[in-house]
Write a protein that holds these residues in place. Structure first.
Motif, short mmCIF file in Angstrom:
data_model
loop_
_atom_site.label_atom_id
_atom_site.label_comp_id
_atom_site.label_asym_id
_atom_site.label_seq_id
_atom_site.Cartn_x
_atom_site.Cartn_y
_atom_site.Cartn_z
N LYS A 274 8.02 0.15 -4.51
CA LYS A 274 9.31 0.35 -5.17
C LYS A 274 10.49 -0.11 -4.31
N TYR A 275 10.27 -0.18 -2.98
CA TYR A 275 11.43 -0.47 -2.13
C TYR A 275 11.09 -1.52 -1.08
N LEU A 276 12.05 -2.42 -0.87
CA LEU A 276 12.02 -3.37 0.24
C LEU A 276 13.21 -3.04 1.13
N THR A 277 12.94 -2.79 2.42
CA THR A 277 14.00 -2.35 3.31
C THR A 277 14.32 -3.41 4.36
N SER A 278 15.27 -3.11 5.18
CA SER A 278 15.66 -4.04 6.24
C SER A 278 14.56 -4.20 7.29
N LYS A 279 13.58 -3.24 7.32
CA LYS A 279 12.50 -3.32 8.29
C LYS A 279 11.24 -3.99 7.72
N THR A 280 11.25 -4.30 6.46
CA THR A 280 10.04 -4.83 5.80
C THR A 280 9.47 -6.03 6.55
N PHE A 281 10.32 -6.98 6.94
CA PHE A 281 9.83 -8.23 7.53
C PHE A 281 10.12 -8.34 9.04
N GLU A 282 10.45 -7.24 9.70
CA GLU A 282 10.86 -7.35 11.10
C GLU A 282 9.72 -7.79 12.02
N ASN A 283 8.47 -7.63 11.60
CA ASN A 283 7.34 -8.02 12.44
C ASN A 283 6.68 -9.33 12.00
N VAL A 284 7.27 -10.01 11.02
CA VAL A 284 6.72 -11.31 10.55
C VAL A 284 7.86 -12.33 10.52
N GLN A 285 8.62 -12.39 11.59
CA GLN A 285 9.82 -13.21 11.60
C GLN A 285 9.53 -14.70 11.64
N ILE B 12 16.24 -2.91 -3.17
CA ILE B 12 16.04 -3.91 -2.13
C ILE B 12 17.25 -3.86 -1.19
N SER B 13 16.96 -3.74 0.07
CA SER B 13 18.04 -3.67 1.06
C SER B 13 18.84 -4.95 1.07
N HIS B 14 20.18 -4.80 1.26
CA HIS B 14 21.07 -5.95 1.24
C HIS B 14 20.77 -6.94 2.37
N ASP B 15 20.19 -6.44 3.48
CA ASP B 15 19.89 -7.32 4.62
C ASP B 15 18.39 -7.55 4.76
N ILE B 16 17.67 -7.52 3.65
CA ILE B 16 16.23 -7.69 3.63
C ILE B 16 15.77 -8.98 4.29
N PHE B 17 16.54 -10.06 4.12
CA PHE B 17 16.09 -11.37 4.61
C PHE B 17 16.66 -11.72 5.99
N VAL B 18 17.35 -10.82 6.61
CA VAL B 18 17.94 -11.12 7.93
C VAL B 18 16.90 -11.53 8.96
N PRO B 19 15.72 -10.86 9.04
CA PRO B 19 14.73 -11.27 10.05
C PRO B 19 14.12 -12.65 9.80
N LEU B 20 14.18 -13.14 8.57
CA LEU B 20 13.49 -14.38 8.21
C LEU B 20 14.40 -15.58 8.40
N ILE C 168 0.81 -1.22 0.00
CA ILE C 168 0.00 0.00 0.00
C ILE C 168 0.85 1.27 0.00
N ASN C 169 2.17 1.12 -0.02
CA ASN C 169 3.06 2.29 -0.08
C ASN C 169 4.23 1.97 -1.00
N ASP C 170 4.96 2.97 -1.36
CA ASP C 170 6.16 2.77 -2.16
C ASP C 170 7.16 1.91 -1.41
N GLU C 171 7.19 2.05 -0.11
CA GLU C 171 8.11 1.27 0.72
C GLU C 171 7.30 0.22 1.49
N VAL C 172 7.64 -1.05 1.26
CA VAL C 172 6.89 -2.14 1.89
C VAL C 172 7.28 -2.26 3.35
N TYR C 173 6.27 -2.21 4.21
CA TYR C 173 6.53 -2.38 5.64
C TYR C 173 5.30 -3.02 6.29
N PHE C 174 5.51 -4.16 6.90
CA PHE C 174 4.45 -4.83 7.64
C PHE C 174 4.58 -4.42 9.10
N GLY C 175 3.69 -3.52 9.55
CA GLY C 175 3.83 -2.83 10.82
C GLY C 175 3.59 -3.69 12.04
N LEU C 176 3.49 -2.99 13.16
CA LEU C 176 3.36 -3.67 14.45
C LEU C 176 2.09 -4.50 14.55
#
Length: 856
Positions: A201-212, A228-236, A175-183
């Protein structure tokens, strides 16, 4: 309490459908939906019905699944499903829904799956998607909300996302240019599968921090991605499945994002269509994105991965070590690099084939013309499970170097070494054009089951394949095989499916040698010989293939079924479409009917043949309408009538019309001829019966020299015999008619005999000299008149072959059954005349005229 009510309703599901209550019947008659009950599940199917508004009365209260997809629904109104508390699955995908009313799903507290994909619902708009609309769904496990809308600003419905802990599968739009799945997503404690796409348009390091806790991540479409952030998949850290499709970020950069998974176990990674630009391969080439080097795949090959797919990414070169590692050697089971125009070296391919646990490998499908496939044989193939691999000889460590390969391309051909675990190789369209006229030996391929070399550009495919003793499926379609030998398939003893479509098979060779060609394939169940311009096959072609179930002979030139059906007792499918068939003979139809009585039935494809629907094919058309055989196109085929006009078999549903058209005129003529013969026969019988004496006289005269007597041979015309008291009718009425009207002489006892001792001899002489003898019988005769008794007894003896119908009897209507038996035996029925009131009527006169007058 609600669950208990559901169980009670489910237990009555079958009774409701089979018992046909009046209320249920009424609903089903009004509803456009179909209702099917099976094993306690009641499924309501309303797909593709053009529905614009949902009517709650369409659904039984015990429904467990409702499908309303592919309609024209715009709004889901309040309380639409409130009475269907047992519903588990609801699909309203692919409609025009832009509004969900706040109580649209009220009452569905047991619902587990809700699919409202591909509508026009804006989940960021409270009117289109109220925050509490999903609140009643207390047990929801799977929610599909992807709409494909381009939403650049907004927020997810927090009030819903903050109170549902049962959800484990979610499909949603960005729903935004920057994907973020919130609290709010922290409340989805059981969410293990997430799918999203959109215009972000953008996937950041915080994108998946709440769906680990995610185990599966699907990104099927992010076509506007820029970073796409280089550490995008770190939370997963627990991710098991990663699926990226149509995310144009480039192969090289995408592979670099996998570093957090190094050393971990994963089931599947799919990187499908992820080059920089879908339509410009030059960009990939300039950025070295069309080359797979070892340093690019280092992160990938250090993941204990079971399945890897990198299809359709404009990859031209794969280096020797790019897809090989010690970890992959022990972990990888499936590798798909198809739909890439690969031109790399052969040694990389050889190393892939020796991965010791690899079971599936796909390559080929280059970007070039492909032969169209109109039948999916792959659907009938299921790999077997090998349970004792350790007992087999391990050949996976054998490597073919370039030097060794070149030395083995002599008389012995080429050696190809396989891993003992490899089961499936799909290499369709693997080369553009190549000669394949050398012998290929597959070493270590004991467990190899499927080989797809279809449309591969091979030519002169004359030598058989050796070493594939366990092969069950072989696809050589669109391969040049016109010069193969009759023992080509002798080394494939377990082959079950063989596809030889469009292989340019030699028609003369197949007509003479096809029986020998497949004789060693004892396990063959499916065979495709379509599109080869064949005209004949050997009659005993399948004498050794009794297990054959499916056979395709489409797009050839057969005018009859080209093999003996008695050799294929288990046949369930025969495709004869697009041939030169006109009709099917009686014996063939009987065999097809016999096949149709089997457990699996029998399917026959005949579309594309110009069948005959003329008079000569009447029985064939009748068979089409009545047989249990299942036809393609519903049994409606093109056909040509007796006038050469192309029509179709549906025109002849009423065969009585065709029968009358074909045979009506013929049988009318036959009927007329038979009718005429009957009339002639009746007339002849009547004439012969009436003129029997004349005819007999003529025949006897013609062939025997015998002569019938005529009236001219006698002195007197008519002798009239009567009782004493009956003289009035005999002496006056009858005598007068004979003498005056017929002009014949008569003899009457009371007139022509003198009373005296010679009276007896005079009567006898009179009888002998008379042409006809008329005896008049009435009540007086019963008094035993002596002279009358004398007259009738001697009259009987007076009948001779020369004058057979000499005696005529006139009897009173009251006593026809009192005549003496001797008289009845001697006089024909037509010569016994019943007289009423002893009056000379018109009928009596005409009868006497017929009986007394001489034959002219």
């Amino acid at each position: 309490m609600a669950k208990l009510l559901c169980l009670l309703l489910l237990n009555t599901a079958i009774f409701t459908v089979m018992g046909d209550p009046l209320v249920y019947q009424h609903r089903q008659q009004e509803s456009p939906c179909s209702v099917v009950s099976s094993m306690g599940d009641v499924t309501v199917d309303c797909t593709n019905k053009g529905i614009r508004q949902i009517n709650p009365t369409w659904f039984p209260e015990n429904a467990t699944q409702i499908f309303l997809s592919n309609n024209l629904i715009k709004t889901v109104e309040n309380f639409t499903f409130e009475n269907i508390s047992c519903l588990l699955v609801l699909s309203i995908a692919y409609n025009n829904i832009d509004t969900l009313e706040v109580n649209a799903f009220w009452g569905l507290e047991n619902l587990q799956v809700l699919n409202i994909d591909n509508n026009k619902i804006d989940i960021t708009n409270g009117r289109s998607f109220p925050e509490l609309v999903l609140q009643p769904l207390k047990n929801l496990k799977e929610l599909k909300l992807r709409q494909g809308l381009k939403i650049s600003t907004g927020k997810y419905p927090v009030r819903y996302f903050s109170c549902h802990s049962t959800l484990n599968n979610l499909s949603i739009d960005t729903i935004n240019d920057e994907v973020y799945f919130g609290l709010e997503f922290l409340n989805f404690t059981r969410l293990t599968r997430l799918e999203f796409g959109g215009s972000a348009k953008y996937l950041t390091s915080k994108t998946f921090e709440n769906v680990q806790a995610l185990r599966e991540l699907y990104i099927p479409a992010l076509e506007n991605i820029e970073g796409i952030s280089h550490d995008i998949f770190v939370p997963l850290r627990n991710l098991d499945v990663l699926h990226l499709e149509k995310v144009p970020y480039g192969i090289r950069r995408t592979l670099s994002l996998l570093w957090p998974f190094r050393g971990k176990n994963m089931s599947s990674i799919i990187l499908y269509q992820i080059p920089y630009n879908f339509f410009a391969t030059d960009q990939s080439l300039l950025r070295h994105d069309s080359f797979l080097f070892a340093n690019m795949t280092e992160n990938l090959t250090n993941i204990c991965l079971r399945s890897f797919n990198i299809c359709d990414n404009y990859i031209f070169v794969i280096t020797e070590e790019a897809l090989n590692s010690q970890m992959w050697d022990s972990c990888l089971r499936s590798l798909d690099i198809s739909q890439n125009p690969i031109k790399g070296n052969e040694l990389a391919l050889v190393k892939i084939l020796r991965l010791k646990n690899l079971k599936f490998f796909a390559i080929g499908d280059e970007l070039r013309f492909t032969h169209s496939r109109d039948f999916n044989w792959m659907a009938y193939f299921t790999p077997t499970e090998t349970t004792d691999l350790d007992k087999l000889q391990d050949t996976s460590t054998k490597i073919v170097t370039k030097e060794k390969a070149s030395t083995e391309m002599g008389s012995r051909g080429i050696q190809i070494y396989f891993s003992k675990s490899l089961k499936i190789v799909r290499a369709a369209r693997v080369v553009s054009s190549s000669k394949f006229n050398r012998r290929f030996n597959f070493v270590g391929a004991k467990n190899f089951e499927l080989l797809d070399l279809s449309d591969s550009g091979f030519k002169n495919f004359s030598e058989p394949l050796h070493g594939l003793i366990g092969l069950r499926y072989l696809d050589l379609s669109s391969t040049h095989m016109s010069i193969m030998t009759e023992n080509w398939f002798d080394y494939l003893p377990k082959l079950e499916t063989l596809v030889l479509s469009n292989c340019q098979l030699d028609a003369n060779f197949m007509a003479k040698k096809s029986g020998r060609l497949f004789s060693q394939l004892k396990s063959l169940e499916r065979l495709d010989l379509s599109s080869n311009s064949l005209t004949l096959l050997a009659d005993d072609m399948f004498a050794n293939n009794s297990h054959l179930k499916m056979l395709r002979l489409a797009d050839n030139r057969f005018c009859v079924v080209p093999f003996n059906l008695k050799y294929t007792p288990n046949l369930t499918f025969l495709d004869l479409s697009n041939n030169a068939l006109v009709t099917l003979d009686v014996e063939t139809r009987q065999m097809f009917d016999q096949f149709a009585q089997g457990k699996e039935g029998f399917q026959l494809y005949l579309d594309g043949n110009i069948l005959s629907c003329g008079c000569e094919s009447l029985s064939f058309l009748q068979w089409l309408m009545s047989t249990n055989v299942t036809f393609d196109k519903g049994g409606i085929f093109s056909c040509m009538d007796q006038n050469g006009v192309v029509t179709n078999t549906s025109t002849y549903r009423n065969l009585d019309v065709l029968w009358r058209k074909c045979w009506g005129e013929f049988f009318l003529h036959i009927s007329l001829v038979v009718f005429c013969l009957i009339i002639i026969g009746l007339l002849s019988t009547f004439v012969i019966n009436k003129k029997l004496t004349y005819i007999a006289h003529y025949v006897i005269q013609l062939f025997g020299g015998f002569k019938f007597q005529t009236a001219a041979d006698y002195k007197t015309g008519v002798f009239i015999g009567y009782a004493e008291n009956d003289y009035r009718f005999a002496c006056h009425t009858l005598r007068s008619f004979v003498e005056d009207n017929l002009g014949m002489t008569t003899f009457i006892r009371d007139r022509d005999i003198l009373v005296g001792p010679h009276m007896f001899s005079q009567i006898v002489e009179a009888i002998n000299s008379s042409w006809r003898i008329v005896l008049v019988f009435n009540q007086t005769f019963l008094l035993n008149d002596d002279w009358m008794m004398l007259a009738f007894r001697y009259a009987i003896y007076a009948q001779t072959p020369a004058n057979p119908n000499r005696v005529i009897v006139l009897v009173d209507e009251k006593h026809p059954y009192n005549l003496p038996t001797e008289l009845l035996n001697a006089v024909v029925e037509d010569n016994i005349v019943v007289v009423r009131h002893w009056v000379m009527t018109y009928e009596l006169r005409e009868k006497l005229r017929t009986l007394l007058c001489p034959i002219s």
